[in-house]
Design a protein around this motif. Structure first.
Motif, PDB file in Angstrom:
ATOM      1  N   LYS A  63      89.938  30.227  44.972  1.00  0.00           N
ATOM      2  CA  LYS A  63      90.779  31.425  45.126  1.00  0.00           C
ATOM      3  C   LYS A  63      90.256  32.348  46.215  1.00  0.00           C
ATOM      4  O   LYS A  63      90.942  33.268  46.629  1.00  0.00           O
ATOM      5  N   ALA A  64      89.002  32.158  46.627  1.00  0.00           N
ATOM      6  CA  ALA A  64      88.392  33.062  47.617  1.00  0.00           C
ATOM      7  C   ALA A  64      87.679  32.239  48.688  1.00  0.00           C
ATOM      8  O   ALA A  64      86.456  32.168  48.709  1.00  0.00           O
ATOM      9  N   PRO A  65      88.450  31.599  49.568  1.00  0.00           N
ATOM     10  CA  PRO A  65      87.835  30.681  50.551  1.00  0.00           C
ATOM     11  C   PRO A  65      86.829  31.367  51.458  1.00  0.00           C
ATOM     12  O   PRO A  65      85.856  30.747  51.865  1.00  0.00           O
ATOM     13  N   GLY A  66      87.041  32.656  51.758  1.00  0.00           N
ATOM     14  CA  GLY A  66      86.107  33.358  52.644  1.00  0.00           C
ATOM     15  C   GLY A  66      84.723  33.436  52.034  1.00  0.00           C
ATOM     16  O   GLY A  66      83.721  33.114  52.682  1.00  0.00           O
ATOM     17  N   PHE A  67      84.653  33.822  50.753  1.00  0.00           N
ATOM     18  CA  PHE A  67      83.360  33.888  50.081  1.00  0.00           C
ATOM     19  C   PHE A  67      82.773  32.490  49.917  1.00  0.00           C
ATOM     20  O   PHE A  67      81.560  32.292  50.000  1.00  0.00           O
ATOM     21  N   PHE A  69      83.158  30.061  52.013  1.00  0.00           N
ATOM     22  CA  PHE A  69      82.579  29.725  53.316  1.00  0.00           C
ATOM     23  C   PHE A  69      81.221  30.388  53.491  1.00  0.00           C
ATOM     24  O   PHE A  69      80.258  29.785  53.970  1.00  0.00           O
ATOM     25  N   MET A  70      81.143  31.646  53.032  1.00  0.00           N
ATOM     26  CA  MET A  70      79.878  32.377  53.142  1.00  0.00           C
ATOM     27  C   MET A  70      78.774  31.651  52.367  1.00  0.00           C
ATOM     28  O   MET A  70      77.689  31.393  52.892  1.00  0.00           O
ATOM     29  N   THR A  73      77.863  28.317  54.112  1.00  0.00           N
ATOM     30  CA  THR A  73      77.095  28.492  55.349  1.00  0.00           C
ATOM     31  C   THR A  73      75.648  28.848  55.050  1.00  0.00           C
ATOM     32  O   THR A  73      74.712  28.253  55.590  1.00  0.00           O
ATOM     33  N   LEU A  74      75.468  29.813  54.133  1.00  0.00           N
ATOM     34  CA  LEU A  74      74.095  30.237  53.827  1.00  0.00           C
ATOM     35  C   LEU A  74      73.338  29.143  53.093  1.00  0.00           C
ATOM     36  O   LEU A  74      72.150  28.902  53.359  1.00  0.00           O
ATOM     37  N   PHE A  77      72.263  26.474  55.515  1.00  0.00           N
ATOM     38  CA  PHE A  77      71.151  26.969  56.335  1.00  0.00           C
ATOM     39  C   PHE A  77      69.845  26.944  55.537  1.00  0.00           C
ATOM     40  O   PHE A  77      68.812  26.439  56.001  1.00  0.00           O
ATOM     41  N   PHE A  81      66.236  24.290  55.864  1.00  0.00           N
ATOM     42  CA  PHE A  81      64.825  24.635  56.039  1.00  0.00           C
ATOM     43  C   PHE A  81      64.013  24.356  54.781  1.00  0.00           C
ATOM     44  O   PHE A  81      62.875  23.900  54.851  1.00  0.00           O
ATOM     45  N   TRP A 119      55.550  25.358  54.766  1.00  0.00           N
ATOM     46  CA  TRP A 119      56.576  26.233  55.351  1.00  0.00           C
ATOM     47  C   TRP A 119      56.358  26.407  56.838  1.00  0.00           C
ATOM     48  O   TRP A 119      57.305  26.334  57.627  1.00  0.00           O
ATOM     49  N   LEU A 123      59.088  25.424  59.557  1.00  0.00           N
ATOM     50  CA  LEU A 123      59.786  26.460  60.327  1.00  0.00           C
ATOM     51  C   LEU A 123      59.557  26.253  61.822  1.00  0.00           C
ATOM     52  O   LEU A 123      60.418  26.570  62.637  1.00  0.00           O
ATOM     53  N   VAL A 126      61.995  24.518  64.777  1.00  0.00           N
ATOM     54  CA  VAL A 126      62.924  25.077  65.765  1.00  0.00           C
ATOM     55  C   VAL A 126      62.314  24.997  67.161  1.00  0.00           C
ATOM     56  O   VAL A 126      63.035  24.879  68.150  1.00  0.00           O
TER      57      VAL A 126
END
Lengths: 268, 199
Positions: A63-67, A69-70, A73-74, A77, A81, A119, A123, A126
């Motif tokens: 019902k909330a594709p934007g959230f 996606f958030m 994505t997070l 990410f 790592f 860690w 890290l 990169v």
């Protein structure tokens, strides 16, 4: 025995650790190729995890594709790592890929990997991944005597190869109560120290497969092994060895190598 | 590669076109995630480029600083100083210090490398680098949220004075936090450093 020397020589680089007690450890270092395979496998695993999480999140957040996606994505990410760092940190220097390719990350002094080292080295990817396809890291591995990429240099870690070694099973020859080799603790200790994993496995396999071997082959193999041990590694006194069959010699020897009791000078 | 657009036109677009490119909390959430990821990647790169003895870190900081400065001067000269302050600062007060901390981490690593003959404990010292990176990542999460949810709303939805006040409050909180965390670190460090330096 030439076989053992050949497998030893095939690993170009080794990490040598000298302890204050004067004991030398040699650990074969992992080359770029096996590390690349392990990394590709780990990348596939991470992609699988990310997509799995993605499907779940899309379902939850339909019902909330934007959230959604958030979160994806997070999560993507963070997993990218954290996967290597956490699995190396909690799993004693191994990820799933490293475990399958028999690699392990350790401290360059031979200590177990600490979480912060895991860690740091992950890290620093990169930087090692610059400018593309791990070119910087690859050149660093090739130019480093310890085969370290820059992340390893900074974290003080190395990637070592671990020859898989099955835990010794308790076998009939370990149940014997009296082992005449124990009467000569100095020589027995020498045997215990000098036995490489390969040699120990060879003796154990020879004994374990006793009944699969034809009688003449068994005699021949046991004679060769016993003669090798006697002449090259642990020269027990002749008056003892003369009384032993080759098989009994090997049974005693593996009792020394795999036995719980360490031959000690103090006892007796 | 980059030409500065006319600020007046951009301000007009931003103030008028509120309903167009960021129409809902949904899009803002997605936008904030992208910002967080991108910013952390850049900051981490700055910290890791310390490996180049700080040269890469310096170049990265310089590039970002020049761009920010150029935009700021351009807008201010045309009389949009307040708009720009309100546009950048709600997230900038966290974002700019965090990229500075990333630069600090990069130079810290560079110093460790340059002085590794005297102080051979690069391994032990990398803990501090890790603390800096972890801290700036947390700060950038907040900055990303503020950038998407607050900074992109302009007057009349959010008055500029309010946005600047929010930024000032953030700055005060951040300063207090950094001062306190610094003090505690020095205390524990002083205790733990004594035996390790005698090795």
């Amino acid at each position: 025995m030439t076989d053992t020397h050949l497998t030893r020589a095939s690993t170009a680089a080794e990490l040598t650790i000298a302890t204050p007690e004067g004991v030398l450890f040699r650990l074969p270092l992992a080359g770029p190729a096996s590390r690349l395979y392990a990394m590709l496998l780990d990348t596939a695993i991470v992609l699988g995890m990310v997509n799995g999480v993605g499907l779940l999140v899309y379902w939850i957040f339909s019902k909330a594709p934007g959230f959604g996606f958030m979160v994806i994505t997070l999560a993507e990410f963070a997993i990218g790592f954290a996967y290597s760092a956490l699995s190396e940190g909690f799993w004693n220097g191994q990820t799933i890929g490293k475990r399958l390719f028999h690699l392990r990350v350790i401290d360059q002094d031979g200590l177990p990997l600490r979480m912060e080292q895991a860690w740091v080295r992950n890290l620093m990817r990169v930087f090692d991944a610059l400018p593309f396809a791990y070119l910087v890291g690859g050149l660093s591995v090739l130019s480093s005597p310890l085969m370290q990429r820059f992340g390893d240099r900074v974290a003080g870690t190395v990637v070592v190869l671990q020859t898989p070694l099955a835990a010794p099973v308790e076998e009939f020859w370990m149940r014997q109560k009296y082992n005449s080799f124990m009467d000569y603790p100095a020589i027995a200790m020498k045997l215990r120290r000098a036995a490489t994993p390969e040699l120990a496995t060879l003796i154990q396999d020879a004994l374990r497969r006793r009944n699969e071997l034809a009688a003449y082959a068994r005699r021949e193999i046991y004679r060769e092994l016993a003669t090798y041990l006697q002449s090259e590694i642990s020269p027990f006194p002749d008056e003892l060895v003369e009384k032993l069959s080759d098989e009994q010699y090997l049974i005693n020897a593996s009792g020394i190598v795999f036995g719980e009791q360490r031959p000690s000078r103090v006892r007796g | 590669m980059f030409s500065l657009r006319n600020p007046g036109q951009r301000v007009h677009e931003e103030e008028q076109g509120q309903g167009q490119h960021l129409d809902s909390a949904q899009t803002e959430a997605a936008f904030s995630a992208q910002l967080i990821r991108h910013n952390i990647q850049v900051a981490l790169l700055a910290a890791a480029l310390g490996m180049t003895f700080g040269i890469g870190t310096a170049l990265l900081l310089f590039e970002n600083g020049v761009l920010l400065g150029a935009v700021a001067v351009h807008y201010t000269h045309q009389g949009f100083g307040l708009f720009m302050t309100a546009w950048l600062l709600p997230h900038g007060v966290f974002e700019i210090p965090s990229i500075l901390i990333a630069g600090q981490a990069g130079f810290y690593l560079a110093r460790l490398l340059l002085r590794r003959r005297e102080d051979r404990n690069v391994r032990q010292s990398m803990r501090e680098w890790l603390v800096l990176v972890a801290g700036l990542a947390m700060m950038l999460v907040w900055a990303g949220v503020m950038e998407a949810f607050v900074s992109q709303h302009h007057a009349p939805v959010l008055p500029y004075g309010f946005k600047v006040a929010v930024a000032a409050a953030e700055l005060v909180l951040l300063t207090i936090y950094l001062l306190m965390i610094g003090r505690r670190e020095i205390g524990t460090e002083a205790r733990s450093r004594v035996p390790s330096e005698n090795r």
